[in-house]
Design a protein around this motif. Structure first.
Motif, PDB file in Angstrom:
ATOM      1  N   PRO A  38      10.832  21.341 -20.980  1.00 44.41           N
ATOM      2  CA  PRO A  38       9.405  21.446 -20.620  1.00 44.41           C
ATOM      3  C   PRO A  38       8.912  22.886 -20.681  1.00 44.41           C
ATOM      4  N   GLU A  39       7.716  23.055 -21.168  1.00 41.90           N
ATOM      5  CA  GLU A  39       7.088  24.380 -21.143  1.00 41.90           C
ATOM      6  C   GLU A  39       6.553  24.690 -19.749  1.00 41.90           C
ATOM      7  N   ILE A  40       6.111  23.629 -19.036  1.00 49.34           N
ATOM      8  CA  ILE A  40       5.567  23.774 -17.692  1.00 49.34           C
ATOM      9  C   ILE A  40       6.410  22.937 -16.737  1.00 49.34           C
ATOM     10  N   GLU A  41       6.806  23.539 -15.610  1.00 45.76           N
ATOM     11  CA  GLU A  41       7.561  22.822 -14.591  1.00 45.76           C
ATOM     12  C   GLU A  41       6.954  23.100 -13.213  1.00 45.76           C
ATOM     13  N   ASP A  42       7.024  22.096 -12.357  1.00 48.68           N
ATOM     14  CA  ASP A  42       6.556  22.263 -10.984  1.00 48.68           C
ATOM     15  C   ASP A  42       7.566  23.070 -10.185  1.00 48.68           C
ATOM     16  N   ASN A  43       7.079  23.891  -9.266  1.00 48.10           N
ATOM     17  CA  ASN A  43       7.959  24.717  -8.453  1.00 48.10           C
ATOM     18  C   ASN A  43       8.489  24.001  -7.215  1.00 48.10           C
ATOM     19  N   GLY A  44       8.053  22.777  -6.987  1.00 49.52           N
ATOM     20  CA  GLY A  44       8.647  21.999  -5.901  1.00 49.52           C
ATOM     21  C   GLY A  44       8.257  22.445  -4.514  1.00 49.52           C
ATOM     22  N   LEU A  45       7.030  22.931  -4.337  1.00 53.31           N
ATOM     23  CA  LEU A  45       6.591  23.325  -2.999  1.00 53.31           C
ATOM     24  C   LEU A  45       6.566  22.111  -2.079  1.00 53.31           C
ATOM     25  N   PRO A  46       6.953  22.295  -0.801  1.00 53.33           N
ATOM     26  CA  PRO A  46       6.816  21.185   0.156  1.00 53.33           C
ATOM     27  C   PRO A  46       5.333  20.878   0.395  1.00 53.33           C
ATOM     28  N   LEU A  70       3.378  26.527 -10.404  1.00 54.30           N
ATOM     29  CA  LEU A  70       3.995  26.087 -11.648  1.00 54.30           C
ATOM     30  C   LEU A  70       4.838  27.187 -12.275  1.00 54.30           C
ATOM     31  N   LYS A  71       5.844  26.784 -13.009  1.00 56.75           N
ATOM     32  CA  LYS A  71       6.622  27.692 -13.856  1.00 56.75           C
ATOM     33  C   LYS A  71       6.214  27.459 -15.302  1.00 56.75           C
ATOM     34  N   ARG A  72       5.938  28.538 -16.023  1.00 63.13           N
ATOM     35  CA  ARG A  72       5.598  28.425 -17.436  1.00 63.13           C
ATOM     36  C   ARG A  72       6.569  29.278 -18.254  1.00 63.13           C
ATOM     37  N   TRP A  73       7.177  28.663 -19.279  1.00 64.77           N
ATOM     38  CA  TRP A  73       8.137  29.336 -20.141  1.00 64.77           C
ATOM     39  C   TRP A  73       7.469  29.672 -21.475  1.00 64.77           C
ATOM     40  N   THR A  74       7.514  30.947 -21.853  1.00 61.98           N
ATOM     41  CA  THR A  74       6.896  31.412 -23.093  1.00 61.98           C
ATOM     42  C   THR A  74       7.862  32.350 -23.829  1.00 61.98           C
ATOM     43  N   PRO A  75       7.573  32.685 -25.091  1.00 59.36           N
ATOM     44  CA  PRO A  75       8.445  33.621 -25.815  1.00 59.36           C
ATOM     45  C   PRO A  75       8.580  34.948 -25.078  1.00 59.36           C
ATOM     46  N   LEU A  76       9.773  35.527 -25.140  1.00 55.55           N
ATOM     47  CA  LEU A  76      10.061  36.739 -24.380  1.00 55.55           C
ATOM     48  C   LEU A  76       9.569  38.004 -25.075  1.00 55.55           C
ATOM     49  N   GLY A  77       9.871  38.154 -26.378  1.00 54.27           N
ATOM     50  CA  GLY A  77       9.479  39.394 -27.056  1.00 54.27           C
ATOM     51  C   GLY A  77      10.408  39.711 -28.201  1.00 54.27           C
ATOM     52  N   VAL A  78      10.849  40.962 -28.262  1.00 53.67           N
ATOM     53  CA  VAL A  78      11.723  41.441 -29.332  1.00 53.67           C
ATOM     54  C   VAL A  78      13.164  41.437 -28.839  1.00 53.67           C
ATOM     55  N   VAL A  79      14.028  40.785 -29.591  1.00 52.37           N
ATOM     56  CA  VAL A  79      15.440  40.626 -29.220  1.00 52.37           C
ATOM     57  C   VAL A  79      16.311  41.464 -30.149  1.00 52.37           C
ATOM     58  N   ALA A  80      17.142  42.322 -29.569  1.00 50.87           N
ATOM     59  CA  ALA A  80      18.164  43.058 -30.318  1.00 50.87           C
ATOM     60  C   ALA A  80      19.460  42.279 -30.208  1.00 50.87           C
ATOM     61  N   ALA A  81      19.954  41.792 -31.347  1.00 51.82           N
ATOM     62  CA  ALA A  81      21.158  40.968 -31.380  1.00 51.82           C
ATOM     63  C   ALA A  81      22.293  41.766 -32.019  1.00 51.82           C
ATOM     64  N   ILE A  82      23.354  42.008 -31.260  1.00 58.51           N
ATOM     65  CA  ILE A  82      24.486  42.803 -31.746  1.00 58.51           C
ATOM     66  C   ILE A  82      25.729  41.925 -31.648  1.00 58.51           C
ATOM     67  N   SER A  83      26.315  41.595 -32.804  1.00 58.99           N
ATOM     68  CA  SER A  83      27.361  40.575 -32.852  1.00 58.99           C
ATOM     69  C   SER A  83      28.751  41.181 -33.011  1.00 58.99           C
ATOM     70  N   ALA A  84      29.777  40.325 -32.876  1.00 61.81           N
ATOM     71  CA  ALA A  84      31.179  40.750 -32.862  1.00 61.81           C
ATOM     72  C   ALA A  84      31.846  40.474 -34.205  1.00 61.81           C
ATOM     73  N   TYR A  85      33.072  40.996 -34.374  1.00 60.70           N
ATOM     74  CA  TYR A  85      33.760  40.878 -35.654  1.00 60.70           C
ATOM     75  C   TYR A  85      34.667  39.662 -35.770  1.00 60.70           C
ATOM     76  N   ASN A  86      35.085  39.070 -34.648  1.00 58.72           N
ATOM     77  CA  ASN A  86      36.110  38.015 -34.745  1.00 58.72           C
ATOM     78  C   ASN A  86      35.558  36.717 -35.319  1.00 58.72           C
ATOM     79  N   VAL A  87      34.408  36.280 -34.853  1.00 56.16           N
ATOM     80  CA  VAL A  87      33.700  35.140 -35.448  1.00 56.16           C
ATOM     81  C   VAL A  87      32.270  35.610 -35.725  1.00 56.16           C
ATOM     82  N   PRO A  88      32.092  36.401 -36.769  1.00 52.44           N
ATOM     83  CA  PRO A  88      30.836  37.131 -36.952  1.00 52.44           C
ATOM     84  C   PRO A  88      29.608  36.251 -37.127  1.00 52.44           C
ATOM     85  N   PHE A  89      29.732  35.164 -37.876  1.00 46.14           N
ATOM     86  CA  PHE A  89      28.572  34.303 -38.070  1.00 46.14           C
ATOM     87  C   PHE A  89      28.239  33.559 -36.780  1.00 46.14           C
ATOM     88  N   TYR A  90      29.245  33.044 -36.105  1.00 46.54           N
ATOM     89  CA  TYR A  90      29.024  32.274 -34.875  1.00 46.54           C
ATOM     90  C   TYR A  90      28.396  33.135 -33.784  1.00 46.54           C
TER      91      TYR A  90
END
Length: 485
Positions: A122-130, A144-164
């Motif tokens: 869900p993009e929107i979720e209730d916060n469950g207030l009493p 409410l909770k709203r989930w949206t794109p975060l921004g710019v991601v720097a992805a730095i990967s490893a050598y053992n399973v590089p594609f994964y």
């Protein structure tokens, strides 16, 4: 290889230092690469920021991103054969190894699963207030909770399973609506360009995915310090992970760090015969180059000698050789430095009272390539250096325990906490032991590699989660909306 980057929707020639990508099986040159310069890395970050802020991708709905991401997944799958070739040539993974599944086939299967999982969130979720907080004499409020794109991601990967390791940064971040800069490990950079080729074929907007291939650290340091980057997702060693966290701290970037491990395998007395198989399952899994592998084996003290004898016999016929040979069971480690590390910790283990049961040296007859024999160490206790430090090679240590409380105590006596293993015929007792292990994941009589099950570390094994709902949410921003009336 002059084209060593993908910046703002275009393949670029590197203007930085040249370097060699080596085949660890025979030390031949796989490729000569002109890496990107610091200025080109800066341009990649600028392109990612510009693309995100423009809304050309981040402004789409999840459903609107799903179709191009499925095209992207198909473009990746079309390159499966190339990815398998690179896993052998640059990473040294034996072509017949079961680890080839993790290198290629599992992530390609998971691409569409990631799309489906995001669409189900869900993009929107209730916060469950009493009720008494929702309704009062003055107003009615909804939280409410709203989930949206975060921004710019720097992805730095490893050598053992590089594609994964790159895949589980790039694909979830893109589907979340983020823009990405991918920087692979210089030892295994070639498979990273597959992400760029697929993005180009699928028609992803310019700047949404960028790839930096470099010999040095300039691009990586810029990715972890530049204020235009919102999240750093890094897989690698604890030492480098600490540096990443330090570099990211002044701008308070979000971090996902999957770092080292020294996972414990506890064998209950009713399943001690299973412990013999642990030596092969660890040492022959891509030459022990896996952060979640159970490299500390705990067995009852009375059974230890028999287990060690069985491990030695099981490893005796191991076929060691080039990763390209279908008969090879144990290929090389990634580099001369990594082979030296195996030698160093074997010597340190013996100096601290341990014994080499089998292996412990370079194999004869293989003058080229970075090979180390499958090694079983009889360790007197858990304080031994080979029990406390991640070796990342075909080396396993066996330690005796007095009772299960003692086994758990030793399992938790570690600066790491990435994974753990419990083996027992009594499923209830096995679960009770597993519940006492302080680790991001605990495997009881089995394990899964699934898009739906997250993993992550505690202590020096890292921060945050990858895979599962928790891993997907890492790439999103959470905003709380309180609405009254």
């Amino acid at each position: 290889m002059e084209t060593a980057g993908y910046v703002d929707g275009a393949f670029v020639k590197g203007e930085g230092a040249r370097f060699i990508v080596e085949n660890p099986s025979d030390e031949t040159i796989v490729a000569e690469v002109a890496g990107l310069s610091a200025a080109q890395s800066g341009a990649a970050i600028a392109a990612a920021r510009r693309a995100f802020d423009s809304g050309v991708w981040s402004g789409l709905t999840m459903k609107q991103r799903a179709e191009p991401m499925r095209h992207y997944a198909e473009a990746l799958r079309k390159r499966a054969d190339r990815l398998a070739e690179l896993a052998v040539a640059e990473a040294g993974c034996p072509v017949s190894s079961t680890v080839m599944g993790a290198q290629v086939h599992a992530p390609l299967r998971m691409a569409d699963e990631i799309v489906d999982m995001f669409l189900a969130l869900p993009e929107i979720e209730d916060n469950g207030l009493p009720l008494h907080e929702r309704v009062n004499p003055h107003f009615v409020v909804q939280s409410l909770k709203r989930w949206t794109p975060l921004g710019v991601v720097a992805a730095i990967s490893a050598y053992n399973v590089p594609f994964y390791t790159a895949f589980w940064k790039v694909v979830p971040a893109l589907m979340a609506g983020d823009s990405v800069i991918l920087r692979p490990n210089p030892l295994t950079p070639l498979s990273a360009m597959v992400f760029a080729e697929a993005a180009d074929e699928a028609g992803l907007p310019a700047g949404v995915l960028n790839v930096i291939v470099e010999a040095g650290l300039d691009g990586g340091q810029l990715m972890t310090t530049d204020e235009r980057v919102d999240l750093v997702s890094f897989t690698g060693s604890c030492a480098v992970g600490v540096k990443v966290a330090q570099q990211a701290a002044p701008t308070l970037k979000r971090l996902v760090l999957e770092l080292g491990g020294k996972s414990a395998q506890i064998y209950l007395p009713d399943a001690v015969e299973r412990a013999v198989s642990a030596a092969a399952s660890v040492c022959l899994s891509h030459a022990g180059q896996g952060c979640v592998l159970g490299t500390r084996v705990f067995v009852p003290e009375a059974a230890k000698a028999k287990v060690l004898e069985g491990m030695k016999a099981a490893l005796a016929p191991t076929k060691i050789g080039p990763a390209s040979d279908p008969a090879t069971q144990l290929g090389p480690v990634i580099s001369a430095a990594q082979r030296d590390r195996c030698e160093h910790f074997t010597r340190a283990a013996v100096a601290a009272g341990g014994t080499v049961v089998c292996g412990g040296k370079r194999p004869e007859g293989l003058d080229k390539g970075y090979y180390y024999e499958p090694t079983v160490l009889d360790l007197p206790d858990n304080t031994n250096p080979a029990a406390q430090e991640e070796i990342f090679g075909p080396v396993i240590g066996v330690i005796g325990y007095r009772d299960l409380d003692h086994a758990v105590e030793m399992a938790n006596d570690s600066k790491f906490g990435l994974s753990g293993w419990v083996h027992g015929l009594d499923k209830v007792q096995s679960l009770e032991v597993g519940k006492k292990i302080r680790s991001g994941a605990v495997n009881i009589n089995g394990a899964v590699m699934s898009s739906h099950a997250s993993g992550g570390g505690v202590k020096m094994s890292g921060l945050g989660r990858e895979r599962g709902v928790e891993g997907l949410r890492e790439f999103q921003m959470l905003t709380t909306f309180n609405i009254g009336g």
